[in-house]
Design an enzyme around this catalytic site. Structure first.
Site, PDB file in Angstrom:
ATOM      1  N   GLU A 114       0.856  -1.180   0.000  1.00 61.87           N
ATOM      2  CA  GLU A 114       0.000   0.000   0.000  1.00 61.87           C
ATOM      3  C   GLU A 114       0.893   1.230   0.000  1.00 61.87           C
ATOM      4  OE1 GLU A 114      -3.284  -0.147   2.703  1.00 61.87           O
ATOM      5  OE2 GLU A 114      -3.717   1.983   2.480  1.00 61.87           O
ATOM      6  N   ARG A 115       0.605   2.123  -0.940  1.00 59.31           N
ATOM      7  CA  ARG A 115       1.449   3.318  -1.108  1.00 59.31           C
ATOM      8  C   ARG A 115       2.903   2.924  -1.362  1.00 59.31           C
ATOM      9  NH1 ARG A 115      -3.026   5.650  -2.295  1.00 59.31           N
ATOM     10  NH2 ARG A 115      -4.499   5.661  -0.582  1.00 59.31           N
ATOM     11  N   LYS A 174      -3.764  -0.240  13.906  1.00 57.07           N
ATOM     12  CA  LYS A 174      -4.618   0.805  13.348  1.00 57.07           C
ATOM     13  C   LYS A 174      -6.043   0.392  13.666  1.00 57.07           C
ATOM     14  CE  LYS A 174      -5.854   3.042   8.940  1.00 57.07           C
ATOM     15  NZ  LYS A 174      -5.535   3.172   7.491  1.00 57.07           N
ATOM     16  N   GLU A 216     -10.588   4.591   9.290  1.00 57.72           N
ATOM     17  CA  GLU A 216     -10.804   4.286   7.881  1.00 57.72           C
ATOM     18  C   GLU A 216     -11.357   2.876   7.676  1.00 57.72           C
ATOM     19  OE1 GLU A 216      -6.982   5.241   6.147  1.00 57.72           O
ATOM     20  OE2 GLU A 216      -7.546   7.344   5.944  1.00 57.72           O
ATOM     21  N   ARG A 259     -11.333  17.820  10.387  1.00 53.88           N
ATOM     22  CA  ARG A 259     -10.498  16.621  10.479  1.00 53.88           C
ATOM     23  C   ARG A 259      -9.162  16.899  11.166  1.00 53.88           C
ATOM     24  NH1 ARG A 259      -8.454  12.700   5.513  1.00 53.88           N
ATOM     25  NH2 ARG A 259      -6.574  11.962   6.561  1.00 53.88           N
ATOM     26  N   ASP A 314      -2.569  14.309   7.147  1.00 55.58           N
ATOM     27  CA  ASP A 314      -2.079  13.043   6.584  1.00 55.58           C
ATOM     28  C   ASP A 314      -0.926  13.233   5.604  1.00 55.58           C
ATOM     29  OD1 ASP A 314      -1.810  10.394   5.953  1.00 55.58           O
ATOM     30  OD2 ASP A 314      -3.578  10.294   4.682  1.00 55.58           O
ATOM     31  N   GLU A 372       3.908   9.140  -0.589  1.00 50.61           N
ATOM     32  CA  GLU A 372       2.518   9.070  -1.019  1.00 50.61           C
ATOM     33  C   GLU A 372       2.015  10.382  -1.615  1.00 50.61           C
ATOM     34  OE1 GLU A 372      -0.149   7.782   2.027  1.00 50.61           O
ATOM     35  OE2 GLU A 372      -1.942   8.082   0.805  1.00 50.61           O
ATOM     36  N   GLU A 375       6.863  21.418  -3.293  1.00 52.54           N
ATOM     37  CA  GLU A 375       5.824  22.252  -2.685  1.00 52.54           C
ATOM     38  C   GLU A 375       5.423  23.390  -3.629  1.00 52.54           C
ATOM     39  OE1 GLU A 375       7.013  24.202   0.927  1.00 52.54           O
ATOM     40  OE2 GLU A 375       4.930  24.458   1.586  1.00 52.54           O
TER      41      GLU A 375
END
Lengths: 662, 662
Positions: free
Chosen positions: A143-144, A265, A269, A319, A348, A376, A494
């Site tokens: 994942e990622r 975790k 999610e 959030r 995140d 990511e 950025e």
């Protein structure tokens, strides 16, 4: 597939001033770890200097290196001491692990051509936990992951081979001492890793790790008592559940006496967790902690918990508040072998976020800082983004939780509140690509993370330079060039992506490339709410109040649009496009300027890279070149999408008349 | 899992005036198809009237139905004739298939309580091809499937069982005579369906189909000569390739003598095709056609070909032009057993599109009209959307390719250019849900498609009423209510989703729910280019020129903003938000109004549905109710996202002061 050795690639070196030390090893202590250390020294001596080391068990006359245990408790579990006695270098430590780290230090020094006498006498890591998290799925995907498939798992089987060992060497060489091998989203049957079905094979990895001073961790499925155990509940207060985990822990430690513990975790999610049973996270974590406690294991509990089914129309829920709101209130309720793992920022892993207000907010709770080496949201190892400067900013951030020793580095090192189970963790960027990290230069992030976790006072530049000289044999001029490429890369990324801390604006799900409104009306709590005149969410005391989660001087800093650091302006404030920044530019013009600049910087990076054509091996040169070309295309697309987006919104042209697509 | 019988659910019926006809069948011809027809009559008679039919092979004295062949070639392959001779109904046809269709007609008449004498004497379908396309993957999933898994494939195995037979009955009952069983995106090993490995099992399905007058088709992978045959090319002009397909065809027909042919998606969205070898579509299709020709097979070649890697900055390329640009120029080059399958609109099954300009543009090429019963962009069988009215508009569209007989219905029926291989195809909405179509009311689309393909002059309302009375036993008042619910549903769906033909604005990949800019900067050629003042792409003669693909009077119609049908305004024109529509409203206010109205209409639909609580069986009532509740939520989200999107862009408030989220 063959794999490379990265910074442990011991090229032939000539004229190293201290190479005679490598002729003789006086190994005064025996054991798997110190034996591996000696093996490493032998390999390095042979490949770098063509020296075949003689190993003796008592100290002889000749120049050489003495490896021995000592009783200096001040060095801790991982520290070591390097002294010179006559023609001998004496490397000593209270543990074999300390000796192993010292050996890697000696080799590092030699590989950089630095005199061994420049090594400090005492070397003690700042952080006790220097952890790597793999997001490797049991099926073999990561994942990622942007560097190929998992080298631990393939098609629900565990793989153990020479690469496993080289991986352990690489990790130990940068000071990593804890590794969780499977994804925190525990799926594809990975719930069964904690059972007899797989423990014999997990043990094989754990044994290799142990030879390099690394503890193996497993990510667990909180619903395992149901999914694996066949119970009808996973309620942490249910006796059957408590018992199930206790039996599971017992069994794990029968196979792996040095097992590190669980990474969890939960309630995040869609993952199961204690919330399903109206229990809080402390109740949830403590139950597991109790099961592990008799064996010395710990529970690492992630704080990445938020409402991922938010209605975009709901402007009250923020959030960015979630981690603090969920955890700060239960400080003091966690068992002593529970550690909370907190992401560096409140959201995140965006290219720019403020530091999570949870750091410093939980005086009675062990905390680990979680960063993401896997890129990511920062270019996915296609675009270059040297992340150590970002992590440095996080570590250096003053929380103001105390008068002194109040930085994030202080908090997670245990200097602030005296915690002993704490440190850093990172989601890694490795895979089975031959170069481990997809982008060759992304290995600097992996290397840099380990070195920084060991010594948080190293500068980004020192680390980059060290990685370069460990990896490539460049003269000073070319080393400087590569250093410049690395050092500017985060700012460049950025510049051409989402501006001033607003974050997101990425394509949905895969998170590469621009999509300004992709997440705007979605359920993930990631909104910029741009209209014809302004953009951003007010998170100040007058808005969602998220700034109040910080200690007062930071609250004041962020609340005030004039003192808020410019790079975080759109994280904390809603701002009209015509608002004048300190530079005198409007917000809109700043966005246009940075986006044009970002692409120009990529073009410059590529030009710099091209000057290394003759001095970097052709395979690596080309691999990197191909990625730079993709980065250029990506940066142009970002520039154009972002600029066009804001142009369409405002119909205000670029002051400098540059082309913006309509 | 048990499945339902839909419109073939033969409930007990009392007082049917003509039920005595069902006492005796005089079956004057034998064979699989007519035997199945008799079986169907027996079942219907027993279940509806409690009558046990007597079947005799010679005509006796008693009232009954005579089934016999005739020599009336004017009825064609599928037509039938119904006459009355004394106390007998005589159903005759030149083929057994015709008799089967006649039997289903008789049953339909009875089930609706209509006198048999009301059946027209001659019944001949308008379209020769009345095809269903399954997008069922070999692994068992259905692409764009919203009704469960495939009932043909599970985990790369072919399933044949009672449901297969019921499916064939259902399809035959509405006149379907061709079915392709696998997805046009041929993957997960489905390339091998055309080989010995799977043909024995495919044959079992084909045999069942054949008993109901249905020809089986397979979607093929254009690169099969490579992927299956092990050749190094799939070039249609290469002798090895030609030979490979000829052998493949031969083998298929050995197993399935009545095999229909191949359905092909080539050079589209990543699928392989002749373009890879610098061949055009005619060369590509003709090669396959030649292989099938000796056996009477056809190639159905989809025209869904466009650049799916477009750069959003490229304003010259217009995806809506693609099908015409790719195919109109090669009219006349296709073999006589090639049929081009053309989507109803120029883009991709949006809630509102103009008719594809390809219809009428290819005088020398067989064409099939492709519509989508599966509600990919029209609510995914969560939201109700009765699609027959949309298809009717397409069929009734005058292309002006000739003075008369120039509608799409004329073209695809062969009336315009005298084609014989033509008709309609539809991507179906079935799956293994017990009710076949997920949303119970979505069965009206499946039913309606078949009935419309048979008789394109039926009205949407006639079809809906017929489906209702075949499926539910409602009195006139409740039937009217359900009819109203169905008839308004397309307009309602359009009201709350993307306005005036602009299309898209959906979530990426899964296509449910709003995301106004989700596709805006993506590669799919689907851009609305909204800015602060205006929205839309100019496709007129002054813009991309797409309107010029139509015959002149349609070009003029669409080019002129004052004559362009309002519902297509944003398909063809770029329009300022303050532009006044015919209604006197601004475009923006129209958008606000329709979106508020759409939700109100959903609320009204739900109220209407609730009046059926007592008369629809509770299971169905609840299933539909749950979906209506989801539709209401979805419609509110669409309303709010669309309104907020335009409000943020313009900062112009709703004239009526209704709430729009900021």
């Amino acid at each position: 597939m063959k794999w490379e050795q990265l910074w442990l690639n011991y090229n032939k070196t000539t004229n190293y001033i201290d190479k005679e030390y490598f002729a003789n090893i006086y190994q005064m202590t025996q054991g798997d770890i110190v034996n591996n250390a000696v093996k490493e020294l032998k390999m390095a001596a042979m490949e770098m200097f063509g020296i075949s080391i003689t190993v003796e068990k008592s100290i002889g006359e000749k120049q050489g290196i003495i490896l021995q245990l000592n009783n200096d408790d001040s060095l801790g579990e991982d520290g070591y001491q390097i002294e010179f006695e006559g023609s001998k270098l004496v490397l000593s430590a209270p543990t074999q692990k300390g000796i192993l780290y010292g050996v890697f230090h000696i080799i590092r020094q030699a590989k950089q051509g630095e005199p061994l006498r420049n090594i400090h006498k005492k070397n003690i890591p700042n952080n006790k936990y220097r952890m790597i998290n793999h997001w490797d799925d049991f099926g073999g995907n990561i994942e990622r992951g942007y560097s190929g498939k998992s080298f631990f798992f393939g098609n629900r089987e565990i793989m153990v081979n020479e690469r496993t060992k080289d991986y352990a060497r690489l990790m130990a060489s940068i000071g990593i001492n804890q590794i969780s091998i499977n994804n925190v989203n525990v799926r594809e049957g990975a719930s069964w890793l904690v059972t007899k079905k797989y423990l014999p094979k997990v043990k094989e990895i754990a044994d290799i790790f142990e030879g390099y001073g690394i503890k193996l961790f497993l990510s667990i499925n909180y619903a395992s008592p149901i999914d694996v155990g066949g119970l009808d509940t996973a309620d942490p207060l249910d006796d059957k559940v408590i018992n199930w985990w206790q039996e599971a822990a017992k069994e794990i430690y029968e196979y792996i006496p040095n097992f590190g513990g669980f990474l969890v975790k939960a309630d995040s999610e869609g993952r199961p967790g204690p919330f399903s049973y109206n229990r809080d996270h402390a109740q949830g974590a403590n139950m597991l902690a109790k099961a592990l406690e008799p064996f010395g294991g710990v529970v690492i509990w992630r704080c990445f918990v938020y409402n991922c089914r938010q209605d975009w129309r709901d402007t009250k829920t923020d959030r960015a508040r979630a981690a603090y709101d969920n955890f700060a209130t239960i400080d003091g309720f966690f068992a002593s072998n529970v550690i909370l793992q907190v992401k560096n920022g409140p959201v995140d892993f965006q290219v720019r976020e403020p530091v999570s207000p949870l750091f410093g907010a939980m005086k009675s709770t062990n905390q680990i800082l979680e960063v993401q080496i896997a890129q990511e949201y920062t270019g996915q190892q296609i675009d270059l983004c040297y992340l150590v400067p970002m992590w440095k900013e996080v570590l250096d951030f003053r929380t103001h939780c105390k008068e002194k020793l109040d930085t994030v580095a202080d908090v997670v090192a245990g200097r602030t509140f005296g915690h002993v189970k704490c440190g850093m963790a990172a989601v890694t960027n490795t895979g089975d690509d031959s170069n481990w990290s997809g982008h060759d230069l992304a290995a600097a992030n992996l290397y840099g993370y380990g070195r920084l976790a060991w010594n948080t006072s190293l500068s980004s530049e020192e680390i980059a330079r060290e990685w370069i000289s460990m990896t490539y044999n460049l003269d000073k001029m070319h080393e400087d060039t590569l250093l410049e490429i690395l050092m500017g890369s985060w700012a460049t990324y950025e510049n051409y992506t989402s501006p001033l801390g607003i974050g997101w604006m990425v394509n949905i799900s895969h998170h590469y490339g621009p999509n300004v409104e992709g997440y705007e009306y979605d359920v993930w709590g990631t909104y910029h709410r741009a209209n014809h005149l302004a953009i951003g969410v007010d998170r100040t005391s007058k808005g969602t109040g998220m700034t109040q989660q910080y200690y007062p001087s930071n609250t004041r800093l962020y609340d005030n649009i004039d003192t808020c650091p410019q790079e975080l302006l759109l994280f904390f404030h809603r701002i009209p496009y015509n608002h004048k920044l300190q530079s005198g530019k409007t917000l809109l013009q700043h966005i246009y300027d940075t986006h044009f600049k970002g692409v120009e910087e990529v073009e410059e990076m590529i030009k710099k890279w091209e000057t290394l054509n003759e001095v970097i091996c052709p395979v690596v040169y080309e691999r990197v070149k191909v990625r730079f070309d993709r980065q250029l295309e990506n940066s142009k697309n970002w520039r154009d999408v972002i600029n066009t987006y804001f142009y369409r919104k405002t119909l205000i042209k670029d002051e400098k008349g540059r082309h913006i697509y309509e």
